[in-house]
Design an enzyme around this catalytic site. Structure first.
Site, PDB file in Angstrom:
ATOM      1  N   ASN A 189       0.616   7.289   3.060  1.00 20.55           N
ATOM      2  CA  ASN A 189       1.186   6.343   4.019  1.00 20.55           C
ATOM      3  C   ASN A 189       2.662   6.607   4.307  1.00 20.55           C
ATOM      4  O   ASN A 189       3.312   5.803   4.975  1.00 20.55           O
ATOM      5  CB  ASN A 189       1.013   4.905   3.518  1.00 20.55           C
ATOM      6  CG  ASN A 189      -0.408   4.411   3.692  1.00 20.55           C
ATOM      7  OD1 ASN A 189      -1.202   5.024   4.397  1.00 20.55           O
ATOM      8  ND2 ASN A 189      -0.731   3.306   3.044  1.00 20.55           N
ATOM      9  N   LYS A 193       1.896   4.691  -1.010  1.00 19.54           N
ATOM     10  CA  LYS A 193       1.263   5.890  -1.568  1.00 19.54           C
ATOM     11  C   LYS A 193       1.654   7.071  -0.685  1.00 19.54           C
ATOM     12  O   LYS A 193       2.101   6.878   0.463  1.00 19.54           O
ATOM     13  CB  LYS A 193      -0.258   5.730  -1.603  1.00 19.54           C
ATOM     14  CG  LYS A 193      -0.904   5.456  -0.242  1.00 19.54           C
ATOM     15  CD  LYS A 193      -2.409   5.287  -0.379  1.00 19.54           C
ATOM     16  CE  LYS A 193      -3.047   4.971   0.978  1.00 19.54           C
ATOM     17  NZ  LYS A 193      -4.505   4.821   0.871  1.00 19.54           N
ATOM     18  N   THR A 218      -4.470   0.600  -2.966  1.00 22.96           N
ATOM     19  CA  THR A 218      -5.108   1.794  -3.491  1.00 22.96           C
ATOM     20  C   THR A 218      -4.932   1.763  -4.997  1.00 22.96           C
ATOM     21  O   THR A 218      -3.801   1.693  -5.494  1.00 22.96           O
ATOM     22  CB  THR A 218      -4.476   3.063  -2.893  1.00 22.96           C
ATOM     23  OG1 THR A 218      -4.625   3.010  -1.461  1.00 22.96           O
ATOM     24  CG2 THR A 218      -5.148   4.326  -3.414  1.00 22.96           C
ATOM     25  N   ASP A 232       0.832  -1.207   0.000  1.00 23.07           N
ATOM     26  CA  ASP A 232       0.000   0.000   0.000  1.00 23.07           C
ATOM     27  C   ASP A 232       0.870   1.261   0.000  1.00 23.07           C
ATOM     28  O   ASP A 232       0.641   2.180   0.775  1.00 23.07           O
ATOM     29  CB  ASP A 232      -0.962   0.014   1.192  1.00 23.07           C
ATOM     30  CG  ASP A 232      -2.149   0.959   0.961  1.00 23.07           C
ATOM     31  OD1 ASP A 232      -2.421   1.307  -0.206  1.00 23.07           O
ATOM     32  OD2 ASP A 232      -2.802   1.347   1.954  1.00 23.07           O
TER      33      ASP A 232
END
Length: 305
Positions: free
Chosen positions: A199, A196, A232, A194
């Protein structure tokens, strides 16, 4: 700071059954208990089975009454995050981020429990300068608490939103630290899944710190494949979208999408709706702006094609 633990996810078990993300409600008990100078004693708290040597210093017994609520930082599918100050014992007056998860929400299905266990296990086991540090962990009758280092530099997302794009020197600095964090996770048999801007946090010195490990896959050996549909969309590798099985390489694809985002101002295959974005990732042509250096273009092509 709002997106510290945000999770954008259409998560499915390996057999393809969709699972609903859990939206944790406001933590009324914690908010009301911390309205005074301290926090009222919570009954029946006990330690989560973590390594005391790695997490809690010496034999200090920790509970919600040791922390004063300062403000809400954000919430996601699996929890709510507060800025807190420690008001007793070791680390007196130090500021932390407190992630609170309601057990009733977590145990609604096996998948949500697995995400929580994965995050807790990874934060306990992994120690790295560019990965968020778990300081304490404990539970009460109805809630789980993770006390994490507070990262005052804010989200990389907010810095990117403000700047529009990063110069290549700036992007190279952030990306090099992210690469080191991902390499460390991969050596531990962990796929992050994840990556991105939301984060990725910055500490007080401006260094990168990866956060939110709820979508990680543990115990991945060389040659292993996993099939969970998660992440995502704009940063998801094609093999996750096609559900043909994926391994650690998906993190490098996401790194390329993140690099493009930093240098161009948006992920490489974004559109105005989810279905078109997926189609563009799977079938679209990667278009690189002419102002990018040959080195930047070469790296993006190697990981995003």
């Amino acid at each position: 700071m709002a997106g510290v633990f945000d999770i954008e996810i259409n998560d499915q078990d390996d057999d393809g059954r969709a699972e609903d993300a859990i939206d944790v409600d406001a933590d009324e008990e914690f908010l009301s208990a911390s309205s005074s100078s301290g926090i009222e004693m919570a009954e029946g708290f006990e330690s989560v089975p973590l390594s005391e040597a790695l997490v809690n210093p010496s034999t200090e017994r920790i509970g919600p009454e040791h922390f004063q609520l300062l403000k809400v930082l954000g919430k996601g599918g699996y929890g709510k995050v507060f800025q807190v100050r420690k008001i007793a014992g070791a680390h007196l007056n130090r500021i932390f981020a407190m992630k609170v998860l309601k057990k009733a929400s977590i145990v609604r299905n096996q998948k949500d429990t697995a995400h929580t266990k994965a995050e807790r296990n990874i934060l306990e086991a992994v120690k790295h300068p560019f990965i968020v540090d778990l300081i304490y962990a404990f539970q009460t009758g109805g809630k789980l608490y993770l006390i994490l280092e507070y990262l005052s530099g804010g989200e990389l997302f907010m810095h990117l939103e403000r700047e529009g794009i990063f110069l290549e020197d700036t992007a190279s600095f952030y990306l090099s630290e992210i690469v080191l964090a991902l390499e460390h996770l991969h050596k531990q048999g962990i796929i992050y899944r994840d990556l991105k801007p939301e984060n990725i946090m910055l500490d007080a010195q401006g260094h990168v710190v990866l956060t939110d490990f709820g979508l990680c896959k543990e115990s991945v050996e060389e040659g292993d494949m996993t099939h969970t549909f998660c992440g995502t969309i704009e940063y998801m590798a094609p093999e996750i979208l096609t559900r043909t099985g994926h391994a650690k390489a998906v993190d490098w694809w996401s790194l390329g999408a993140l690099m493009f985002d930093m240098l161009v101002g948006a992920p490489p295959f974004t559109t105005d709706n989810r279905k078109k974005t997926i189609e563009k990732i799977l079938k679209g042509k990667l278009v690189l702006p002419p102002y990018l250096t040959p080195e930047a273009k070469d790296l993006i092509r190697k990981v995003c094609l």
